[in-house]
Design an enzyme around this catalytic site. Structure first.
Site, mmCIF file in Angstrom:
data_model
loop_
_atom_site.group_PDB
_atom_site.id
_atom_site.type_symbol
_atom_site.label_atom_id
_atom_site.label_comp_id
_atom_site.label_asym_id
_atom_site.label_seq_id
_atom_site.Cartn_x
_atom_site.Cartn_y
_atom_site.Cartn_z
ATOM 1 N N HIS A 72 -1.021 0.392 7.908
ATOM 2 C CA HIS A 72 -1.674 0.555 6.610
ATOM 3 C C HIS A 72 -1.611 2.017 6.202
ATOM 4 O O HIS A 72 -1.683 2.920 7.030
ATOM 5 C CB HIS A 72 -3.129 0.083 6.696
ATOM 6 C CG HIS A 72 -3.821 0.026 5.367
ATOM 7 N ND1 HIS A 72 -3.212 -0.431 4.234
ATOM 8 C CD2 HIS A 72 -5.089 0.373 4.996
ATOM 9 C CE1 HIS A 72 -4.063 -0.374 3.219
ATOM 10 N NE2 HIS A 72 -5.207 0.115 3.663
ATOM 11 N N CYS A 120 0.824 -1.206 0.000
ATOM 12 C CA CYS A 120 0.000 0.000 0.000
ATOM 13 C C CYS A 120 0.861 1.259 0.000
ATOM 14 O O CYS A 120 0.468 2.295 -0.544
ATOM 15 C CB CYS A 120 -0.936 -0.006 1.204
ATOM 16 S SG CYS A 120 -0.078 -0.205 2.794
ATOM 17 N N ASN A 150 -9.006 4.490 0.627
ATOM 18 C CA ASN A 150 -8.370 3.254 1.077
ATOM 19 C C ASN A 150 -7.933 2.444 -0.142
ATOM 20 O O ASN A 150 -8.767 2.082 -0.977
ATOM 21 C CB ASN A 150 -9.371 2.444 1.910
ATOM 22 C CG ASN A 150 -8.734 1.239 2.569
ATOM 23 O OD1 ASN A 150 -7.611 0.861 2.246
ATOM 24 N ND2 ASN A 150 -9.464 0.630 3.493
#
Length: 666
Positions: free
Chosen positions: A238, A73, A263
């Site tokens: 994250h 990510c 996200n």
């Protein structure tokens, strides 16, 4: 890394032998959860995945990033920066490459990745990892758009495998994709215990106001390192993208700041007050609620400022880059149009002096920075990875899943300090004992650290250092400025020196004296001649301190090594008696010297290391024969046995890398 030449036979699509469609490109040592899919992953070209593949969509949203099984990510958030700037996207993904419907298509694409000061071309074939016929790693919102998975493959090739992309820093990927700088801002008060911060302080609120000002100019990412109880849906370690910030008024006139969060998982995960149907929307007019909710795309949600500061740990902001390739200041919007870079290294036993807590700090690499006008300056130290990222040996045979432990992710704790100096010839111990005009708050475990300052014209001494001494490493010093600058490394005077003349380890203060031998005046020759007292007589002293001092005396004549006018040279050192301050040079030189560097030699440089007690001395350099003309320099290096500099250097915390992967957790 050089681009692989894609020379293939007619009608045969390119296959990249340097990064093959095999386990060696997927895994490093099977240490991540990806190992469980080892037997199921296949490789397919885009035209084998969908009917009409395309590089970029007409609708920008359809090209937005979406995370797959790989915990990258951090890299995908940086990729979103390219979508905010067409010239950055063209820099990384050169336009005009033949696509799948083009007759010139041969099965390969070329990307550019910024690596340690240079843009390097990376050519890959377009075979991509798949599970059950679908892309298993990154993808775009429309799965027939392939710019993102191709760029991800190129980045994996640079690092050695896809598995090497598991966990990382958004800031590092931003630098690799833009060649600029990135800043990490903590949203937490580091003086408070972890998990006990219920309400943010004023400083964090000012950070949000800065983000509101920067939202249209830069990529802004935010990260969760350790979610609070009740907010586990955000995941741990994250990274997210801040798509927008909106300042509005409640029905009672109170100011509200909302942040739109994207996200990379591609699904909404927020259950806070400002979720769809949440209680927060009761504070605003229904029309405003409908307007803001209509802006949400897949994977996006709104968060109010207080929630954001409570649930997220840090933000990462990339410096804007103009179309001319210049950085733009995050703090003043001024263009940093002057750039200089130089490589450097910390070498164990030589130039790895550690932080200012160590007495050997002056041994660190040093750089001259000169400003010609008042300037805003950013100075950065970028560490080179300890391993070569490409072409490494992979440990796959018989490997079994193990805790995630990928090499190359750890960097030394480094810092940077800058001193203002009057001129380039300085007393180094004196300068470094004074407070620097700018410096990092602590030594941090970042790949790149930097500091920003406003500097007046003049000379500056920049010293990058590791926290621990004798820790080897390589780095790139980068300087960005609004005004004209010059940058050069401080070089040690080793010209013409033999291995035996190198200064022993430690801190040395150096003084240089220049003179000449003139026929009939100051060219008296050696002590074999009556004219010897006519030679230059150079005074120096050993100051009071902790006993005798080591002194290195070097005599250098000013001529080329190949010059036929190289003369035999040498010198003698005489000690001045305690009661002989007024003694004339002639009577002093008739005495026996305390030490000598003879016989005279046909050398450009001669030297002598000695141990001298406190007192006054005279150095008499000479040629062997009288009336031999020439010029010379005498260098006197005195060892300084000083205590450690009590600067109370601090060590930053270890970085938390972000990698979380939603699909596997779900």
């Amino acid at each position: 890394m050089r681009a692989v030449r894609a020379e293939t036979p007619a009608r045969e699509l390119f296959r990249d032998a340097a990064f093959p469609a095999s386990d060696s490109s997927l895994f490093y040592n099977l240490s991540t959860p990806l190992a469980q899919f080892r037997e199921d992953i296949t490789w397919r070209r885009p035209q084998e995945i969908c009917a009409t593949p395309q590089l970029f969509p007409d609708n920008p949203w359809e090209g937005q990033v979406k995370q797959g099984l790989l915990g990258d990510c951090w890299f995908l958030c940086a990729c979103a920066a390219l979508q905010k700037s067409q010239h950055l996207l063209d820099q990384v993904f050169p336009p005009g490459q033949p696509g799948w419907s083009d007759q010139k298509y041969q099965g390969f694409f070329t990307c550019r990745i910024w690596q340690f000061g240079h843009w390097e071309e990376v050519t890959i074939d377009d075979r991509l990892p798949c599970l059950a016929g679908r892309l298993c790693f990154s993808r775009c919102q429309r799965e027939d758009v392939f710019w993102l998975p191709l760029l991800e493959k190129a980045y994996a090739k640079v690092h050695g495998s896809y598995e090497h992309l598991w966990a990382g820093q958004v800031a590092d990927a931003l630098v690799d994709l833009t060649g600029s700088l990135a800043e990490r801002w903590s949203l937490k008060d580091v003086t408070k215990a972890s998990g006990q911060q219920d309400r943010p302080s004023g400083g964090e609120h000012r950070t949000c106001r800065q983000l509101l000002h920067l939202k249209d100019r830069c990529l802004i990412s935010c990260s969760v390192l350790s979610p609070r109880a009740g907010a586990r849906e955000l995941g741990e370690f994250h990274a997210f993208i801040i798509s927008d910030l909106q300042e509005l008024r409640s029905q009672t006139g109170q100011g509200i700041l909302l942040l739109r969060i994207h996200n990379p998982w591609g699904r909404r995960c927020w259950q806070g007050l400002w979720r769809e149907g949440g209680e927060g929307w009761n504070q605003v007019e229904p029309a405003k609620e409908s307007e803001l909710l209509a802006q949400l795309q897949e994977g996006e949600f709104w968060v109010e400022e207080e929630e954001f500061l409570r649930e997220f740990d840090e933000v990462t902001i990339g410096y804007p880059v103009t179309e001319a390739g210049h950085l733009q200041s995050l703090h003043t919007e001024r263009v940093l149009c002057h750039t200089r870079t130089l490589p450097g290294a910390w070498v164990t036993g030589q130039s790895a002096g550690g932080c200012r807590n160590n007495s050997c700090f002056p041994c660190n690499p040093k750089f001259w920075l000169r400003l010609l006008e008042p300037s805003e300056v950013c100075v950065a130290v970028l560490q080179r990875p300890r391993r070569r990222l490409v072409g490494q040996t992979r440990a796959l045979a018989g490997a079994s899943p193990a805790p995630v432990n990928l090499p190359g992710k750890d960097y030394q704790a480094v810092g940077l300090h800058i001193w203002k100096v009057e001129k380039r010839k300085i007393s180094l111990p004196r300068v470094l004992s004074a407070p620097p005009v700018a410096g990092t708050a602590c030594h941090a475990y970042d790949r790149e650290i930097h500091l920003r300052c406003e500097l007046s014209p003049g000379y500056y001494l920049a010293v990058p250092s590791t926290f621990l001494k004798d820790v080897p490493g390589q780095f790139l010093l980068r300087v960005f400025s609004t005004g004209k600058i010059s940058l050069s490394a401080v070089r040690l005077a080793t010209k013409g020196a033999s291995p035996g003349t190198a200064l022993p380890a430690g801190e040395w203060e150096t003084v240089q004296l220049q003179g000449c031998w003139r026929a009939g005046q100051t060219a008296g020759g050696s002590r074999n001649f009556a004219s010897y007292p006519c030679n230059p007589c150079l005074p120096f002293s050993v100051p009071e301190g902790a006993g005798p001092r080591y002194i290195r005396i070097t005599l250098q004549q000013h001529c080329r090594l190949s010059d036929s006018q190289l003369h035999p040279i040498g010198f003698h050192v005489f000690q001045v008696p305690a009661d002989g301050e007024n003694q004339d040079a002639c009577s002093l030189l008739l005495q026996e010297p305390l030490l000598s560097c003879v016989p005279h030699r046909y050398a450009q440089e001669v030297s002598r290391l000695c141990l001298l007690s406190v007192g006054n001395y005279r150095i008499v350099p000479s040629t062997y024969l009288p009336d031999t003309e020439g010029t010379f320099t005498v260098t006197i290096a005195t060892r300084i046995d000083r205590q450690s500099i009590h600067s109370q250097e601090m060590l930053g915390q270890l970085l938390q890398e972000v990698s979380f992967m939603a699909v596997m957790k779900a």
